[in-house]
Motif scaffolding. Structure first.
Motif, PDB file in Angstrom:
ATOM      1  N   ASP A 133       0.850  -1.185   0.000  1.00  0.00           N
ATOM      2  CA  ASP A 133       0.000   0.000   0.000  1.00  0.00           C
ATOM      3  C   ASP A 133       0.889   1.239   0.000  1.00  0.00           C
ATOM      4  O   ASP A 133       2.112   1.147  -0.180  1.00  0.00           O
ATOM      5  CB  ASP A 133      -0.984  -0.009   1.176  1.00  0.00           C
ATOM      6  CG  ASP A 133      -0.288  -0.083   2.534  1.00  0.00           C
ATOM      7  OD1 ASP A 133       0.843   0.453   2.663  1.00  0.00           O
ATOM      8  OD2 ASP A 133      -0.861  -0.670   3.465  1.00  0.00           O
ATOM      9  N   PRO A 225      -9.325  -2.645  -6.485  1.00  0.00           N
ATOM     10  CA  PRO A 225      -9.042  -3.607  -5.411  1.00  0.00           C
ATOM     11  C   PRO A 225      -9.227  -5.073  -5.784  1.00  0.00           C
ATOM     12  O   PRO A 225      -8.936  -5.954  -4.973  1.00  0.00           O
ATOM     13  CB  PRO A 225     -10.029  -3.202  -4.308  1.00  0.00           C
ATOM     14  CG  PRO A 225     -11.135  -2.504  -5.014  1.00  0.00           C
ATOM     15  CD  PRO A 225     -10.501  -1.818  -6.182  1.00  0.00           C
ATOM     16  N   GLU A 259      -2.633  -2.215  -3.158  1.00  0.00           N
ATOM     17  CA  GLU A 259      -3.957  -1.890  -2.629  1.00  0.00           C
ATOM     18  C   GLU A 259      -4.160  -0.377  -2.519  1.00  0.00           C
ATOM     19  O   GLU A 259      -3.227   0.360  -2.180  1.00  0.00           O
ATOM     20  CB  GLU A 259      -4.162  -2.523  -1.253  1.00  0.00           C
ATOM     21  CG  GLU A 259      -4.119  -4.040  -1.249  1.00  0.00           C
ATOM     22  CD  GLU A 259      -5.298  -4.648  -1.984  1.00  0.00           C
ATOM     23  OE1 GLU A 259      -6.293  -3.932  -2.244  1.00  0.00           O
ATOM     24  OE2 GLU A 259      -5.236  -5.846  -2.298  1.00  0.00           O
ATOM     25  N   GLU A 261      -5.273   1.779  -0.317  1.00  0.00           N
ATOM     26  CA  GLU A 261      -5.666   1.999   1.077  1.00  0.00           C
ATOM     27  C   GLU A 261      -6.066   3.439   1.362  1.00  0.00           C
ATOM     28  O   GLU A 261      -6.985   3.691   2.149  1.00  0.00           O
ATOM     29  CB  GLU A 261      -4.535   1.569   2.026  1.00  0.00           C
ATOM     30  CG  GLU A 261      -4.312   0.074   2.105  1.00  0.00           C
ATOM     31  CD  GLU A 261      -5.560  -0.658   2.591  1.00  0.00           C
ATOM     32  OE1 GLU A 261      -6.279  -0.120   3.446  1.00  0.00           O
ATOM     33  OE2 GLU A 261      -5.811  -1.771   2.101  1.00  0.00           O
ATOM     34  N   ARG A 264      -9.560   3.913   0.177  1.00  0.00           N
ATOM     35  CA  ARG A 264     -10.473   3.246   1.105  1.00  0.00           C
ATOM     36  C   ARG A 264     -10.721   4.133   2.327  1.00  0.00           C
ATOM     37  O   ARG A 264     -11.848   4.277   2.789  1.00  0.00           O
ATOM     38  CB  ARG A 264      -9.895   1.906   1.560  1.00  0.00           C
ATOM     39  CG  ARG A 264     -10.006   0.785   0.549  1.00  0.00           C
ATOM     40  CD  ARG A 264      -9.771  -0.563   1.215  1.00  0.00           C
ATOM     41  NE  ARG A 264      -9.834  -1.647   0.263  1.00  0.00           N
ATOM     42  CZ  ARG A 264      -8.786  -2.329  -0.192  1.00  0.00           C
ATOM     43  NH1 ARG A 264      -7.567  -2.017   0.226  1.00  0.00           N
ATOM     44  NH2 ARG A 264      -8.949  -3.320  -1.051  1.00  0.00           N
ATOM     45  N   SER A 269     -15.653   4.746  -3.448  1.00  0.00           N
ATOM     46  CA  SER A 269     -16.232   3.502  -3.966  1.00  0.00           C
ATOM     47  C   SER A 269     -15.901   3.378  -5.448  1.00  0.00           C
ATOM     48  O   SER A 269     -16.251   4.264  -6.242  1.00  0.00           O
ATOM     49  CB  SER A 269     -17.753   3.494  -3.781  1.00  0.00           C
ATOM     50  OG  SER A 269     -18.095   3.536  -2.408  1.00  0.00           O
TER      51      SER A 269
END
Length: 276
Positions: A133, A225, A259, A261, A264, A269
């Protein structure tokens, strides 16, 4: 969103991503200046609603009307690729250093820099890790990746700039997909490695959110993701298009997934799947 009634963005590098981004933002009410290295592309930029400028970076400085390009703009987005595949002798980091030097003489301070997940070196195993990440150490394995890391460091350390680093994975689009060149190939390696991909229109939406919400001084991974293996993903993509799938020599799960992160944490979304 910032309180400017007429937000302006200067896109340095109006290529496959930059041009589509500019066209999208014009539709959202932004004033957009776009640069190209050839005035022959001016009609293409104008058709998309961008104000075209002929700008070129080199190791000696910035060629072209940089002052006019940046005048009245709120943010500079740097979307110029290193270009080392065409010319391995280029020093991308030195070109970015010259740009940073010239930006000292301008009122614009906010910068978005399009980097790449290649800075992580995802093919290199790391003990007890299956993903990376934004907090992970960079470990580039290619010369473009190494020069991107140096460019990132230069921008982040420039005291007169507020820089956000955007690291997209492999970009997908309706007119651009790796399966078109992988179809029918055999004896490929790395079938068990996870894909790190993102749709171009997703990337554009994230950049729009970055501008609207004034995300500053951060590093953000622009990667979907979902991480099937290369064999799983490209086999299915070939079947979806009714073309021959690529054949991989191995399926051993290896490599690292990148990822998103930070996204997130911001509650973003994802809207566009990587599957066709």
């Amino acid at each position: 969103m910032n309180d400017q009634k007429d937000p302006g963005l200067a896109i340095l590098g109006s290529g496959w991503l930059g041009l589509a981004l500019g066209k999208y933002l014009v539709g959202k009410g932004y004033r957009v200046n776009g640069s190209t290295q050839s005035s022959l592309r001016f009609p293409q930029l104008q058709e998309a609603g961008l104000h075209p400028f002929e700008i070129a970076l080199d190791e000696e400085g910035v060629q072209g009307n940089l002052r006019g390009f940046l005048e009245g703009m709120h943010t500079l987005l740097i979307a110029v690729a290193p270009g080392l595949r065409k010319d391995p002798t280029l020093r991308y980091d030195l070109r970015i250093a010259q740009l940073i030097k010239e930006l000292k003489d301008h009122d614009l301070h906010r910068v978005l820099f399009i980097s790449s997940t290649s800075v992580y070196g995802t093919d290199i195993p790391r003990e007890n890790r299956t993903h990376l990440d934004e907090k992970s150490e960079v470990n580039p394995q290619t010369e473009p990746g190494r020069q991107l890391v140096q460019a990132e460091k230069l921008l982040l350390s420039a005291p007169h700039l507020e820089t956000t680093i955007l690291r997209p994975g492999g970009l997908l689009g309706s007119d651009r997909h790796p399966i078109t060149r992988l179809s029918g190939r055999t004896n490929l390696r790395g079938g068990g490695r996870p894909v790190n991909l993102i749709q171009r229109k997703e990337c554009i939406e994230i950049i729009f959110q970055c501008l609207q919400n004034e995300w500053k001084d951060e590093v953000i991974n622009l990667v979907h993701p979902n991480h099937p293996t290369k064999k799983e993903y490209y086999t299915q993509e070939a079947l979806n298009r009714q073309i021959p799938p690529p054949e991989y020599l191995d399926e051993k799960r290896e490599g690292l997934a990148v990822e998103p992160e930070v996204l997130r944490g911001k509650g973003y979304s994802f809207q566009f799947p990587i599957e066709s």
